[in-house]
Design a protein around this motif. Sequence first.
Motif, PDB file in Angstrom:
ATOM      1  N   GLU A  44       0.825  -1.209   0.000  1.00  0.00           N
ATOM      2  CA  GLU A  44       0.000   0.000   0.000  1.00  0.00           C
ATOM      3  C   GLU A  44       0.856   1.253   0.000  1.00  0.00           C
ATOM      4  OE1 GLU A  44      -3.329   0.350  -0.343  1.00  0.00           O
ATOM      5  OE2 GLU A  44      -3.344  -1.809  -0.683  1.00  0.00           O
ATOM      6  N   PHE A  45       1.924   1.256   0.797  1.00  0.00           N
ATOM      7  CA  PHE A  45       2.803   2.422   0.846  1.00  0.00           C
ATOM      8  C   PHE A  45       3.499   2.632  -0.490  1.00  0.00           C
ATOM      9  CE2 PHE A  45       3.260   1.972   5.690  1.00  0.00           C
ATOM     10  CZ  PHE A  45       2.221   2.856   5.896  1.00  0.00           C
ATOM     11  N   ASP A  46       3.848   1.548  -1.162  1.00  0.00           N
ATOM     12  CA  ASP A  46       4.493   1.665  -2.463  1.00  0.00           C
ATOM     13  C   ASP A  46       3.554   2.320  -3.465  1.00  0.00           C
ATOM     14  OD1 ASP A  46       6.705   1.229  -4.198  1.00  0.00           O
ATOM     15  OD2 ASP A  46       5.600  -0.432  -5.116  1.00  0.00           O
ATOM     16  N   ILE A  47       2.286   1.912  -3.461  1.00  0.00           N
ATOM     17  CA  ILE A  47       1.284   2.506  -4.349  1.00  0.00           C
ATOM     18  C   ILE A  47       1.109   3.984  -4.014  1.00  0.00           C
ATOM     19  CG2 ILE A  47      -1.177   2.519  -4.941  1.00  0.00           C
ATOM     20  CD1 ILE A  47      -1.084  -0.574  -4.533  1.00  0.00           C
ATOM     21  N   SER A  48       1.013   4.305  -2.727  1.00  0.00           N
ATOM     22  CA  SER A  48       0.847   5.694  -2.303  1.00  0.00           C
ATOM     23  C   SER A  48       2.067   6.530  -2.678  1.00  0.00           C
ATOM     24  CB  SER A  48       0.627   5.771  -0.797  1.00  0.00           C
ATOM     25  OG  SER A  48      -0.554   5.126  -0.444  1.00  0.00           O
ATOM     26  N   ARG A  49       3.249   5.951  -2.545  1.00  0.00           N
ATOM     27  CA  ARG A  49       4.483   6.658  -2.879  1.00  0.00           C
ATOM     28  C   ARG A  49       4.520   6.990  -4.368  1.00  0.00           C
ATOM     29  NH1 ARG A  49       7.795   2.880  -1.194  1.00  0.00           N
ATOM     30  NH2 ARG A  49       7.431   3.401   0.966  1.00  0.00           N
ATOM     31  N   LYS A  50       4.115   6.039  -5.209  1.00  0.00           N
ATOM     32  CA  LYS A  50       4.086   6.280  -6.657  1.00  0.00           C
ATOM     33  C   LYS A  50       3.075   7.376  -6.995  1.00  0.00           C
ATOM     34  CE  LYS A  50       5.523   1.661  -8.097  1.00  0.00           C
ATOM     35  NZ  LYS A  50       5.096   0.387  -8.687  1.00  0.00           N
ATOM     36  N   TRP A  51       1.912   7.304  -6.369  1.00  0.00           N
ATOM     37  CA  TRP A  51       0.877   8.300  -6.615  1.00  0.00           C
ATOM     38  C   TRP A  51       1.370   9.689  -6.206  1.00  0.00           C
ATOM     39  CZ3 TRP A  51      -1.786  11.523  -3.228  1.00  0.00           C
ATOM     40  CH2 TRP A  51      -2.883  12.166  -3.751  1.00  0.00           C
ATOM     41  N   ALA A  52       2.000   9.793  -5.046  1.00  0.00           N
ATOM     42  CA  ALA A  52       2.499  11.076  -4.562  1.00  0.00           C
ATOM     43  C   ALA A  52       3.595  11.612  -5.479  1.00  0.00           C
ATOM     44  CB  ALA A  52       3.012  10.936  -3.137  1.00  0.00           C
ATOM     45  N   THR A  53       4.464  10.743  -5.954  1.00  0.00           N
ATOM     46  CA  THR A  53       5.540  11.163  -6.851  1.00  0.00           C
ATOM     47  C   THR A  53       4.970  11.714  -8.155  1.00  0.00           C
ATOM     48  OG1 THR A  53       6.989   9.490  -5.916  1.00  0.00           O
ATOM     49  CG2 THR A  53       7.623  10.386  -8.048  1.00  0.00           C
ATOM     50  N   GLN A  54       3.969  11.032  -8.690  1.00  0.00           N
ATOM     51  CA  GLN A  54       3.348  11.497  -9.931  1.00  0.00           C
ATOM     52  C   GLN A  54       2.681  12.857  -9.729  1.00  0.00           C
ATOM     53  OE1 GLN A  54       0.716   8.309 -10.928  1.00  0.00           O
ATOM     54  NE2 GLN A  54       2.292   7.102 -11.961  1.00  0.00           N
ATOM     55  N   ASN A  55       1.956  13.003  -8.633  1.00  0.00           N
ATOM     56  CA  ASN A  55       1.261  14.264  -8.382  1.00  0.00           C
ATOM     57  C   ASN A  55       2.235  15.397  -8.114  1.00  0.00           C
ATOM     58  OD1 ASN A  55      -1.379  13.465  -8.799  1.00  0.00           O
ATOM     59  ND2 ASN A  55      -1.577  12.668  -6.733  1.00  0.00           N
ATOM     60  N   TYR A  56       3.334  15.105  -7.435  1.00  0.00           N
ATOM     61  CA  TYR A  56       4.349  16.127  -7.189  1.00  0.00           C
ATOM     62  C   TYR A  56       4.976  16.572  -8.510  1.00  0.00           C
ATOM     63  CZ  TYR A  56       8.471  18.455  -5.341  1.00  0.00           C
ATOM     64  OH  TYR A  56       9.443  19.375  -5.055  1.00  0.00           O
ATOM     65  N   SER A  57       5.213  15.626  -9.405  1.00  0.00           N
ATOM     66  CA  SER A  57       5.770  15.940 -10.718  1.00  0.00           C
ATOM     67  C   SER A  57       4.814  16.842 -11.494  1.00  0.00           C
ATOM     68  CB  SER A  57       6.028  14.647 -11.475  1.00  0.00           C
ATOM     69  OG  SER A  57       6.269  14.897 -12.821  1.00  0.00           O
ATOM     70  N   ILE A  58       3.540  16.527 -11.478  1.00  0.00           N
ATOM     71  CA  ILE A  58       2.525  17.339 -12.161  1.00  0.00           C
ATOM     72  C   ILE A  58       2.493  18.737 -11.567  1.00  0.00           C
ATOM     73  CG2 ILE A  58       0.043  17.613 -12.539  1.00  0.00           C
ATOM     74  CD1 ILE A  58      -0.080  14.496 -12.672  1.00  0.00           C
ATOM     75  N   LEU A  59       2.540  18.827 -10.246  1.00  0.00           N
ATOM     76  CA  LEU A  59       2.510  20.126  -9.572  1.00  0.00           C
ATOM     77  C   LEU A  59       3.729  20.962  -9.952  1.00  0.00           C
ATOM     78  CD1 LEU A  59       1.244  22.050  -7.506  1.00  0.00           C
ATOM     79  CD2 LEU A  59       2.546  20.846  -5.740  1.00  0.00           C
ATOM     80  N   LYS A  60       4.913  20.337  -9.984  1.00  0.00           N
ATOM     81  CA  LYS A  60       6.129  21.065 -10.354  1.00  0.00           C
ATOM     82  C   LYS A  60       6.017  21.610 -11.786  1.00  0.00           C
ATOM     83  CE  LYS A  60      10.190  19.489  -9.615  1.00  0.00           C
ATOM     84  NZ  LYS A  60      11.377  18.626  -9.466  1.00  0.00           N
ATOM     85  N   LYS A  61       5.471  20.814 -12.695  1.00  0.00           N
ATOM     86  CA  LYS A  61       5.314  21.259 -14.086  1.00  0.00           C
ATOM     87  C   LYS A  61       4.359  22.443 -14.163  1.00  0.00           C
ATOM     88  CE  LYS A  61       6.241  16.780 -16.220  1.00  0.00           C
ATOM     89  NZ  LYS A  61       5.653  15.625 -16.927  1.00  0.00           N
TER      90      LYS A  61
END
Length: 74
Positions: A44-61
């Motif tokens: 579950e943490f791995d899935i959450s970590r991937k989701w957070a990384t993707q959203n952080y990348s989108i936010l940075k862009k």
Amino acid sequence: MQDQRIENIATVAVNITKVLVIIYLGFVEVFKMGKLVREKLDTEFDISRKWATQNYSILKKRLAKQKVAGVIEN
């Protein structure tokens, strides 16, 4: 009289052994459950970590685009 005393001591020893075995088996089961829970949470943490990384990348862009457009001032 002596035989009865030896029998009582043997009974107590057997009962203590039974209790210790039950306690040991209880600890084994608790550790097994803990291991299973840890494995499930890692997934579950791995899935959450991937989701957070993707959203952080989108936010940075988005922030970079806004900065280029002059909307955000630093």
